[in-house]
Scaffold this active site. Structure first.
Site, short mmCIF file in Angstrom:
data_model
loop_
_atom_site.label_atom_id
_atom_site.label_comp_id
_atom_site.label_asym_id
_atom_site.label_seq_id
_atom_site.Cartn_x
_atom_site.Cartn_y
_atom_site.Cartn_z
N LYS A 1 12.98 -3.53 -10.45
CA LYS A 1 13.54 -2.67 -9.40
C LYS A 1 14.62 -3.39 -8.61
O LYS A 1 15.62 -2.78 -8.19
CB LYS A 1 12.43 -2.19 -8.47
CG LYS A 1 11.51 -1.14 -9.10
CD LYS A 1 10.46 -0.67 -8.11
CE LYS A 1 9.55 0.40 -8.72
NZ LYS A 1 10.28 1.65 -9.04
N PRO B 1 0.83 -1.21 0.00
CA PRO B 1 0.00 0.00 0.00
C PRO B 1 0.87 1.26 0.00
O PRO B 1 1.96 1.28 0.58
CB PRO B 1 -0.79 -0.12 1.31
CG PRO B 1 -0.75 -1.56 1.67
CD PRO B 1 0.56 -2.08 1.16
N CYS C 1 4.16 2.61 -17.13
CA CYS C 1 5.13 2.51 -16.04
C CYS C 1 6.51 2.66 -16.67
O CYS C 1 6.89 1.85 -17.53
CB CYS C 1 5.02 1.18 -15.31
SG CYS C 1 6.29 0.95 -14.04
N CYS D 1 6.20 9.71 -14.43
CA CYS D 1 5.82 8.63 -13.52
C CYS D 1 4.30 8.58 -13.44
O CYS D 1 3.66 9.58 -13.07
CB CYS D 1 6.40 8.86 -12.13
SG CYS D 1 5.79 7.70 -10.89
#
Length: 239
Positions: A166, A57, A198, A86
């Site tokens: 990432k 979250p 993205c 972004c």
């Protein structure tokens, strides 16, 4: 004579900053034939750390605080237009334009949807879960009379892909395998066009055109930014 400058609030994720700057440079070359160093815009670039982890979250208050501080830094640098490559940040677009005051902030979804060919009727969006949940992409696509191709399974695959990128970059086999799973998913295969929403995923876009059509929303934003920059320079008599 005043110099028109572009503010770039990037770093989300960290690997996406350099490719976006390259997109801006390429847009200068294709749109107005920039060649020499002095032909390119003055840019203020911030690589902004933000509280985001794929699959977790988002702390809205912390994210709003980080984005507002980044935007305000660009305002203090006296930029004339701000771009934020972004999609997640655009979930907080109202907060960003509030922080920007009189400096315009370009919206990533508006420029991309405008570039969809008329023949495209069904569109898939590859983005983080928070971006998909925010619904601004679906809203803008549906407003043009098109359909959105979406599924919980595809969203889950994209979340895994972003996390792997990432953690490990693009070269590891797990990233390539996950990307192939995304490409072969029925939800994506049913689409006429795929919006890569993205910036972490952008470098994986297939180089050869085909069906579905892949559209890099970061590249579209770069093109829009340079068009806006050119309009300002003409208006101010600096070009």
């Amino acid at each position: 004579m005043m110099t028109v400058s572009i503010g770039v609030l990037a770093g989300m994720g960290p690997r996406s900053t350099a490719p976006f700057i390259d997109m801006l440079i390429s847009a200068c070359q294709s749109q107005y034939g920039a060649c020499n160093d002095e032909d390119f815009p003055l840019m203020h670039i911030i690589s902004l750390p933000t509280p985001f982890r794929p699959g977790h979250p988002v702390d809205d208050a912390a994210m709003t605080r980080a984005l507002s501080q980044g935007v305000q830094s660009l305002v203090r640098a006296q930029t004339d237009v701000i771009v934020v490559p972004c999609n997640l940040a655009h979930c907080y677009f109202k907060e960003m334009i509030q922080a920007a005051g009189n400096v315009p902030v370009l919206h990533i979804a508006e420029s991309a949807v405008r570039q969809l060919p008329a023949t495209v009727q069904k569109v898939a969006v590859l983005a983080t879960e928070p971006v998909m949940d925010a619904g601004f992409w679906q809203e803008k696509i549906l407003a043009t009379g098109r359909e959105v191709s979406d599924s919980a399974e595809l969203r889950s695959l994209v979340t895994i892909l972003i996390r792997l990128i990432k953690e490990s970059g693009f070269a590891v086999p797990q990233v390539r395998s996950c990307w192939q799973a995304v490409l072969s998913h029925p939800t994506l295969c049913q689409a006429d066009a795929v919006l890569i929403a993205c910036t972490d995923i952008s470098p994986l876009i297939p180089p050869e055109p085909g069906r579905p059509l892949f559209i890099d929303t970061a590249s579209n934003l770069a093109e829009s930014a340079i068009r806006y920059y050119t309009q300002l320079t003409v208006a101010q008599g600096t070009r």
